[in-house]
Design a protein around this motif. Structure first.
Motif, short mmCIF file in Angstrom:
data_model
loop_
_atom_site.label_atom_id
_atom_site.label_comp_id
_atom_site.label_asym_id
_atom_site.label_seq_id
_atom_site.Cartn_x
_atom_site.Cartn_y
_atom_site.Cartn_z
N GLN A 108 0.84 -1.20 0.00
CA GLN A 108 0.00 0.00 0.00
C GLN A 108 0.87 1.26 0.00
O GLN A 108 0.62 2.19 -0.75
N GLU A 109 1.89 1.26 0.83
CA GLU A 109 2.81 2.40 0.90
C GLU A 109 3.47 2.66 -0.45
O GLU A 109 3.65 3.81 -0.86
N LEU A 110 3.83 1.59 -1.15
CA LEU A 110 4.51 1.70 -2.45
C LEU A 110 3.54 1.80 -3.62
O LEU A 110 3.98 1.88 -4.77
N GLU A 111 2.24 1.75 -3.31
CA GLU A 111 1.19 1.79 -4.34
C GLU A 111 1.40 0.69 -5.38
O GLU A 111 1.31 0.92 -6.58
N THR A 112 1.67 -0.50 -4.86
CA THR A 112 1.90 -1.68 -5.70
C THR A 112 0.91 -2.75 -5.28
O THR A 112 1.10 -3.41 -4.25
N PRO A 113 -0.16 -2.96 -6.05
CA PRO A 113 -1.16 -3.96 -5.66
C PRO A 113 -0.60 -5.38 -5.70
O PRO A 113 0.02 -5.78 -6.68
N ILE A 114 -0.82 -6.10 -4.59
CA ILE A 114 -0.38 -7.49 -4.51
C ILE A 114 -1.55 -8.37 -4.10
O ILE A 114 -2.57 -7.88 -3.61
N ILE A 115 -1.36 -9.65 -4.32
CA ILE A 115 -2.31 -10.67 -3.91
C ILE A 115 -1.56 -11.60 -2.96
O ILE A 115 -0.44 -12.04 -3.26
N TRP A 116 -2.19 -11.92 -1.82
CA TRP A 116 -1.62 -12.89 -0.89
C TRP A 116 -2.34 -14.21 -1.09
O TRP A 116 -3.57 -14.28 -1.07
N GLY A 117 -1.58 -15.28 -1.26
CA GLY A 117 -2.16 -16.60 -1.44
C GLY A 117 -3.00 -17.06 -0.25
O GLY A 117 -3.87 -17.91 -0.39
N GLY A 118 -2.78 -16.50 0.91
CA GLY A 118 -3.57 -16.84 2.08
C GLY A 118 -4.99 -16.33 2.02
O GLY A 118 -5.85 -16.78 2.77
N ASP A 119 -5.26 -15.39 1.11
CA ASP A 119 -6.61 -14.86 0.92
C ASP A 119 -7.42 -15.64 -0.11
O ASP A 119 -8.60 -15.38 -0.30
N TRP A 120 -6.78 -16.59 -0.80
CA TRP A 120 -7.50 -17.37 -1.80
C TRP A 120 -8.54 -18.25 -1.12
O TRP A 120 -8.35 -18.70 0.00
N LEU A 159 2.21 -10.07 -7.66
CA LEU A 159 1.70 -8.81 -8.16
C LEU A 159 0.32 -9.04 -8.74
O LEU A 159 0.08 -10.06 -9.41
N ASP A 160 -0.58 -8.11 -8.49
CA ASP A 160 -1.95 -8.20 -9.02
C ASP A 160 -1.90 -8.15 -10.54
O ASP A 160 -1.42 -7.19 -11.12
N ARG A 161 -2.43 -9.19 -11.17
CA ARG A 161 -2.34 -9.29 -12.64
C ARG A 161 -3.20 -8.24 -13.34
O ARG A 161 -2.99 -7.98 -14.52
N ARG A 162 -4.14 -7.61 -12.63
CA ARG A 162 -4.92 -6.55 -13.26
C ARG A 162 -4.05 -5.31 -13.53
O ARG A 162 -4.35 -4.55 -14.45
N VAL A 163 -3.00 -5.15 -12.76
CA VAL A 163 -2.09 -4.01 -12.93
C VAL A 163 -0.78 -4.45 -13.56
O VAL A 163 -0.15 -3.69 -14.31
N PHE A 164 -0.35 -5.67 -13.27
CA PHE A 164 0.90 -6.23 -13.79
C PHE A 164 0.60 -7.51 -14.56
O PHE A 164 0.73 -8.61 -14.04
N PRO A 165 0.13 -7.35 -15.82
CA PRO A 165 -0.26 -8.55 -16.59
C PRO A 165 0.91 -9.47 -16.93
O PRO A 165 2.04 -9.11 -16.88
#
Length: 127
Positions: free
Chosen positions: A98-110, A121-127
């Protein structure tokens, strides 16, 4: 307490997208739990072996393109797989992202095949 990445963790980050490397570096500095990077970029052969072993469900892993990392919690210098440790590490990753404004996905949230050590990295922003 502030931790830092080991040389072996830094080697495992070679080829990983710079935005994700920055998140890992910021996360280790703020994490209440020490961790090491166990895997960054994977070969297609390694990914196929993980699928065959049931450790992954896809041959299209974000590890193949350098958009994912796996970590392991370190407690008293030993790798630990206790689930609560990964929630604490994930909080540091999410705050860093969030601080770096870099969207990520955590596998623990799946919802299925929850993967506490996995961050990508969130594939919607980093395809």
């Amino acid at each position: 307490m502030s931790f830092g990445l080991s040389q072996s963790s830094r080697r495992r980050l070679l080829g990983v997208h710079p935005a994700l490397v920055a998140v890992v570096e910021a996360a280790i500095a703020r994490s209440p739990v020490d961790f090491l990077v166990t895997e960054g970029v994977r070969t297609p052969e390694r990914q196929a072996a993980l699928v065959a072993a049931g450790a992954s469900r896809t041959r299209r892993s974000r590890h193949l393109t350098g958009h994912a990392v796996d970590v392991a919690a370190l407690v008293d210098g030993r790798i630990r797989w206790d689930w609560p440790l990964y929630g604490r590490i994930a909080a540091a990753f999410k705050a860093a992202a969030q601080e770096l404004e870099t969207p990520i996905i955590w596998g623990g949230d799946w919802r299925t095949l929850r993967d506490g050590p996995h961050f990508e990295l969130d594939r919607r922003v980093f395809p």
